[in-house]
Design an enzyme around this catalytic site. Structure first.
Site, mmCIF file in Angstrom:
data_model
loop_
_atom_site.group_PDB
_atom_site.id
_atom_site.type_symbol
_atom_site.label_atom_id
_atom_site.label_comp_id
_atom_site.label_asym_id
_atom_site.label_seq_id
_atom_site.Cartn_x
_atom_site.Cartn_y
_atom_site.Cartn_z
ATOM 1 N N GLU A 41 0.871 -1.166 0.000
ATOM 2 C CA GLU A 41 0.000 0.000 0.000
ATOM 3 C C GLU A 41 0.916 1.227 0.000
ATOM 4 O O GLU A 41 1.821 1.314 0.834
ATOM 5 C CB GLU A 41 -0.889 0.007 1.256
ATOM 6 N N ARG A 267 5.865 -12.661 9.639
ATOM 7 C CA ARG A 267 6.486 -11.358 9.408
ATOM 8 C C ARG A 267 7.913 -11.367 9.921
ATOM 9 O O ARG A 267 8.212 -12.024 10.914
ATOM 10 C CB ARG A 267 5.746 -10.270 10.192
ATOM 11 N N LYS A 277 5.170 0.707 8.936
ATOM 12 C CA LYS A 277 5.203 1.993 8.225
ATOM 13 C C LYS A 277 4.652 3.117 9.083
ATOM 14 O O LYS A 277 5.154 4.238 9.053
ATOM 15 C CB LYS A 277 4.399 1.886 6.929
HETATM 16 P P1 ATP Z 1 3.240 -2.099 7.749
HETATM 17 O O1 ATP Z 1 2.644 -2.750 8.952
HETATM 18 O O2 ATP Z 1 4.680 -1.798 7.874
HETATM 19 O O3 ATP Z 1 2.442 -0.931 7.250
HETATM 20 P P2 ATP Z 1 1.898 -3.664 5.824
HETATM 21 O O4 ATP Z 1 1.781 -5.138 5.912
HETATM 22 O O5 ATP Z 1 0.709 -2.834 6.145
HETATM 23 O O6 ATP Z 1 3.149 -3.226 6.644
HETATM 24 P P3 ATP Z 1 1.849 -3.494 2.988
HETATM 25 O O7 ATP Z 1 2.200 -2.344 2.145
HETATM 26 O O8 ATP Z 1 0.433 -3.899 3.068
HETATM 27 O O9 ATP Z 1 2.424 -3.216 4.423
HETATM 28 O O10 ATP Z 1 2.763 -4.749 2.639
HETATM 29 C C1 ATP Z 1 3.069 -5.237 1.379
HETATM 30 C C2 ATP Z 1 3.472 -6.678 1.515
HETATM 31 O O11 ATP Z 1 4.612 -6.803 2.371
HETATM 32 C C3 ATP Z 1 2.373 -7.502 2.144
HETATM 33 O O12 ATP Z 1 2.238 -8.702 1.430
HETATM 34 C C4 ATP Z 1 2.850 -7.743 3.545
HETATM 35 O O13 ATP Z 1 2.356 -8.943 4.040
HETATM 36 C C5 ATP Z 1 4.379 -7.749 3.375
HETATM 37 N N1 ATP Z 1 5.055 -7.342 4.609
HETATM 38 C C6 ATP Z 1 4.857 -6.206 5.312
HETATM 39 N N2 ATP Z 1 5.599 -6.197 6.434
HETATM 40 C C7 ATP Z 1 6.300 -7.347 6.439
HETATM 41 C C8 ATP Z 1 7.258 -7.942 7.331
HETATM 42 N N3 ATP Z 1 7.628 -7.319 8.451
HETATM 43 N N4 ATP Z 1 7.774 -9.147 7.012
HETATM 44 C C9 ATP Z 1 7.414 -9.761 5.880
HETATM 45 N N5 ATP Z 1 6.531 -9.271 4.993
HETATM 46 C C10 ATP Z 1 5.968 -8.087 5.258
HETATM 47 MG MG MG Z 2 -1.067 -2.472 5.451
#
Ligand code: ATP
Ligand code: MG
Length: 564
Positions: A41, A267, A277
């Site tokens: 996102e 994760r 983020k």
């Molecule tokens: P954040 O919590 O940092 O905002 P998010 O999961 O909301 O992370 P997205 O932009 O939705 O961020 O993530 C894009 C992809 O990266 C998704 O498939 C998510 O599962 C993966 N991802 C995000 N954080 C991690 C992590 N710490 N380890 C492995 N994969 C991750």
């Molecule tokens: Mg997210």
């Protein structure tokens, strides 16, 4: 063992349960081609956790000769921005991956999603609900108690169609109503208790402008995006495991062109930092760091600016198992890969971080002219890289920490210059410290030393025993430089996993800026992002933005050895 092209580092292959699933799917003919996607996102910059996800998704596509899409999951315009879209594209490319075809956007499927919403309404599988957020949460029940049906659940498809059209046309205020799937208010899975499909949001979108005032929920978008793109394996993190039944419900109840499957893995978390983020944005917004790409940040752009190479980050990610549990990885494991890569690849150079002047009193007696050029290897393990030239002059800088007046110091304990004794200047002469000049406060201003002739590349005469080898820079030909030295951003091992707010665990001393450092002359011409080993000090990188020939700026990447 896998080997990455631009680093000689070999990494044992880590366990990956998804690989086994894909092998079976191919063997059984369930799929013909592996298609994955990385779906960020655009509401912030990518961090090390995303790097792992990128390596998993692009890596699987590569392993099985398939394709990986880069898709922006841009369903929530309130928090998203074009700046993030651009940064994410750059980060993925920098890591060394190329997505298949054009960039995809969830927002480019909004028309299709709306058609599918109409479809669900017509089939009697969705309804417009006027409960307030507060009422809706009350009706939803909780994990151990079933919810109850919304009074609007029994609206007819015709009524719902008319209301949905009005929602879309902007006739209602934000929050006035939502579109919900009609599934099961008593389901033990809360995600199936009539989840929201569309919300009214009178926001401009970075891709679609003002075309829409209703936006699909993540759950109503994600699986359908995968289906549209022909994704075979939709890989996400564990928090989505409970959403999988909903993901599948939409695929079953909609005329989608394909049936992707979702798999979840743990994760990546790293100690002494945060990987969210939202939290990283707070560090930026509160000006705790200089920006998303501050070298202390665990963002991909921060690691880049810190001097980590893409190959080292990939090697680290590939060393991690893809498993069904969340884990915390020790920062030392990441640093191991950074150091290993730099040790192999970074050219050597000399930089005096904390200078004290050293004057060679007998320079004129032994050297013709003002300068003697000495040669030093670019890389001790890679003869083929040749040598670099260093100007040896009468006035030099050495590091204050490399000199002591304490003549009782043991030779093993202090392998540096001691008053009245000998040391070798790396790639140059053996010298002896003869005299010390101090200022009014007793601080050492200058060390007067004498060189031992004919000792460049040669052993000193019998009886002269240098304590060790120290680095130096010519005071007249070297260049003054700024060096930024970084510590951990947080003093707590798990800054965001305790009772307190993570901001309370910030390290107040995570940055020191040294403005009076001296580097060998050629370093002023180093290309931005050029990485070096400053001998005896650590690994440093010419800052991507601030480094200039006239004013060199280096960022410390990492020390030479892991601190115990
Ligand atoms: P954040 O919590 O940092 O905002 P998010 O999961 O909301 O992370 P997205 O932009 O939705 O961020 O993530 C894009 C992809 O990266 C998704 O498939 C998510 O599962 C993966 N991802 C995000 N954080 C991690 C992590 N710490 N380890 C492995 N994969 C991750
Ligand atoms: Mg997210």
């Amino acid at each position: 063992m896998s080997k990455t092209e631009d680093s000689g580092v070999e990494t044992p292959k880590a366990d990956n349960f998804i690989e086994a699933i894909i092998k079976q799917d191919l063997a059984e003919g369930r799929i013909e081609k592996v298609v994955t996607r990385f779906p960020p996102e655009p509401n912030g910059y990518l961090h090390i956790g995303h790097a792992k996800s990128i390596c998993v998704n692009f890596g699987l596509a590569e392993t099985f000769g398939g394709e990986c899409n880069l898709r922006f999951d841009d369903t929530n315009p309130a928090k998203e921005d074009q700046e993030y879209v651009d940064a994410i594209k750059e980060d993925v490319r920098w890591l060394g991956f190329q997505w298949a075809g054009d960039i995809r956007y969830a927002s480019s499927y909004f028309d299709q999603f709306y058609q599918w919403a109409l479809y669900l309404v017509k089939e009697g599988n969705a309804y417009v609900c006027d409960l307030t957020a507060e009422q809706a949460s009350e009706y939803r029940g909780w994990a151990t108690a079933p919810g109850k049906d919304s009074p609007f659940r029994s609206r007819s498809p015709e009524e719902n169609l008319a209301l949905l059209e009005k929602m879309r046309a902007g006739e209602f205020d934000e929050g006035h109503c939502v579109l919900r799937a009609k599934i099961d208010m008593a389901s033990s899975n809360m995600n199936l208790r009539d989840p929201i499909l569309y919300r009214i949001r009178k926001e401009s979108h970075h891709q679609t402008g003002d075309k829409w005032c209703i936006y699909p929920a993540y759950d109503f978008a994600h699986g359908q995006e995968d289906a549209i793109e022909g994704v075979s394996h939709s890989i996400c993190t564990l928090e989505f495991a409970d959403h999988r039944p909903l993901y599948e419900w939409f695929l079953e109840h909609l005329p989608v062109p394909a049936k992707p499957r979702q798999y979840e893995f743990g994760r990546l978390n790293i100690n002494y930092t945060v990987t969210s983020k939202r939290k990283l944005k707070q560090l930026v917004d509160d000006k705790v760091v200089a920006g998303w790409d501050d070298p202390r940040m665990p963002t991909i752009s921060g690691m880049r600016r810190r001097g980590y190479s893409p190959a080292a980050v990939r090697n680290f990610c590939q060393s991690l198992a893809v498993a069904k549990t969340d884990g915390v990885v020790d920062m030392a494991q990441l640093e191991f890969f950074i150091r290993e890569d730099l040790n192999d690849n970074a050219p050597r150079a000399m930089c005096v971080l904390n200078p004290v002047k050293l004057i060679i009193s007998n320079f004129e007696e032994h050297i013709n002219g003002d300068v003697q050029t000495v040669a030093a290897p670019v890389h001790p393990g890679k003869e083929e890289l040749g040598t670099r030239e260093l100007p040896f002059t009468k006035e030099l800088y050495i590091d204050r920490a490399d000199f002591s007046e304490d003549t009782t110091l043991g030779r093993k304990k202090f392998k540096r210059l001691v008053f009245g004794e000998y040391v070798r200047l790396r790639s140059a002469y053996v010298i002896k410290a003869d005299e010390v000049i101090k200022d009014a406060e007793g601080n050492i201003e200058t060390i007067i030393a004498s060189l031992v002739p004919d000792t460049v590349g040669e052993s000193p005469p019998e009886g002269i025993k240098p304590r060790g080898v120290i680095h130096w820079v010519s005071a007249s030909h070297g260049k003054q430089a700024t060096v930024r030295v970084y510590g951990r951003l947080f003093v707590h091992e798990a800054p965001d996993r305790g009772e307190e707010n993570f901001m309370q665990h910030l390290n107040p001393d995570s940055l020191s800026v040294l403005q009076n450092c001296w580097v060998e002359p050629s370093l002023a011409d180093a290309a931005p992002e050029g990485a070096f080993q400053f001998e005896r000090e650590g690994y440093f990188v010419a800052d991507r933005y601030d480094h200039q020939t006239g004013s060199p700026v280096f960022n410390m990447t990492i020390g030479l050895r892991a601190s115990k």
